[in-house]
Design an enzyme around this catalytic site. Structure first.
Site, PDB file in Angstrom:
ATOM      1  N   CYS A 156       0.851  -1.179   0.000  1.00  0.00           N
ATOM      2  CA  CYS A 156       0.000   0.000   0.000  1.00  0.00           C
ATOM      3  C   CYS A 156       0.894   1.238   0.000  1.00  0.00           C
ATOM      4  O   CYS A 156       1.701   1.423   0.925  1.00  0.00           O
ATOM      5  CB  CYS A 156      -0.864  -0.033   1.261  1.00  0.00           C
ATOM      6  SG  CYS A 156      -1.885   1.426   1.470  1.00  0.00           S
ATOM      7  N   CYS A 212      -0.938   3.788  -6.570  1.00  0.00           N
ATOM      8  CA  CYS A 212      -1.777   3.142  -5.551  1.00  0.00           C
ATOM      9  C   CYS A 212      -1.914   1.702  -6.020  1.00  0.00           C
ATOM     10  O   CYS A 212      -2.139   1.468  -7.216  1.00  0.00           O
ATOM     11  CB  CYS A 212      -3.145   3.825  -5.488  1.00  0.00           C
ATOM     12  SG  CYS A 212      -4.415   2.863  -4.621  1.00  0.00           S
TER      13      CYS A 212
END
Ligand code: DGL
Length: 259
Positions: free
Chosen positions: A80, A194
């Site tokens: 992440c 992302c």
């Protein structure tokens, strides 16, 4: 003549993300490190991270790292970008296990020939990543000629979560709306900052007419490098849970892609 084959021992690899975004790296990891054991936690009850505060993301990252350490993992991958920006330094200070993070692949523009006049890259991230100090530092370091446009996608990760549950077709129009401000800007490359975004890279590529750039493969190679390991002749074991579940369950690799 005797041939010696290097035998790596089986490792336990911990992974977490706010949701299913980390599947984009997990897919690469299971071929880089075939035969090992993987433990993935999705913090979907607390997703998206992109609209949360730094302290919330740091707190959640610590909880998830502790959960993975209960499984005696040898390494933890923060799959992440947002959690890496906010939490990886604190985790490295607090725990002994090695941590690998992921950040928007801004350095990829270093390899581009800037004399190519039509090169127009955009880097897509969550809002929290966009506003983080780590992202600002990254741009200062690698985008010295100011050629990058940075764009925060406020809803894209959540739409991808929704598409994973209900089928990508059900959110296609909303994804297009989210990307529409970028449509007529003649971008040539989209850097996917992302981990959720590579899961829809075909859609981003065709809708914006860009090449997509993602660090998932180099990051999975980095995990293998830190572990000093590689594929082994054993059955790959995948375990998954959401952060509100007590126990890990075996996970079918066919579920790593959106349908
Ligand atoms: N997948 C995450 C990232 O790479 C976070 C997305 C979110 O929860 O907002 O930044």
């Amino acid at each position: 003549m005797l041939t010696y084959v290097m035998a790596f021992e089986q490792k336990r690899i911990g992974i977490f993300d706010s949701g299913i975004g980390g599947f984009s790296i997990w897919k690469e990891l299971i071929s880089e490190l075939a035969g090992h054991q993987f433990f993935y936690i999705s913090d979907v009850p607390n997703s998206p991270y992109g609209n949360k505060t730094s302290s919330f993301i740091r707190e959640r990252s610590e909880v998830l790292a502790n959960e993975l350490l209960k499984e005696n993992v040898d390494i933890i991958l923060l799959a992440c970008n947002t959690a890496t920006a906010e939490a990886i330094d604190g985790l490295r200070n607090k725990f002994e296990v090695p941590f690998v993070g992921i950040e928007p692949f801004v350095r990829s523009i270093e390899n581009i020939d800037l004399t190519e006049s039509n090169f127009r890259p955009v880097v897509l991230t969550t809002r929290a990543m966009h506003e983080s100090q780590r992202f600002k530092d990254l741009l200062l370091k690698y985008d010295k000629n100011n050629i990058l446009t940075a764009h925060a996608c406020d809803h894209l990760a959540s739409l991808i979560e929704e598409g994973y549950k209900s089928g990508i077709k059900s959110v296609e129009t909303k994804i297009e709306e989210e990307l529409s401000p970028l449509k007529n800007s003649n971008f040539t490359h989209a850097i996917l900052g992302c981990t959720h975004y590579p899961l829809i890279s075909d859609k981003i590529k065709s809708y914006l007419n860009v090449e997509c750039v993602s660090p998932c493969l180099p990051v999975s190679k980095r995990v293998a490098y830190i572990l000093k390991s590689g594929p082994i002749d054993s059955r790959t074991e995948l375990y998954f849970k959401t952060s509100n579940q007590e126990n890990f369950e075996t996970f079918d690799p066919a579920l790593l892609s959106l349908k």
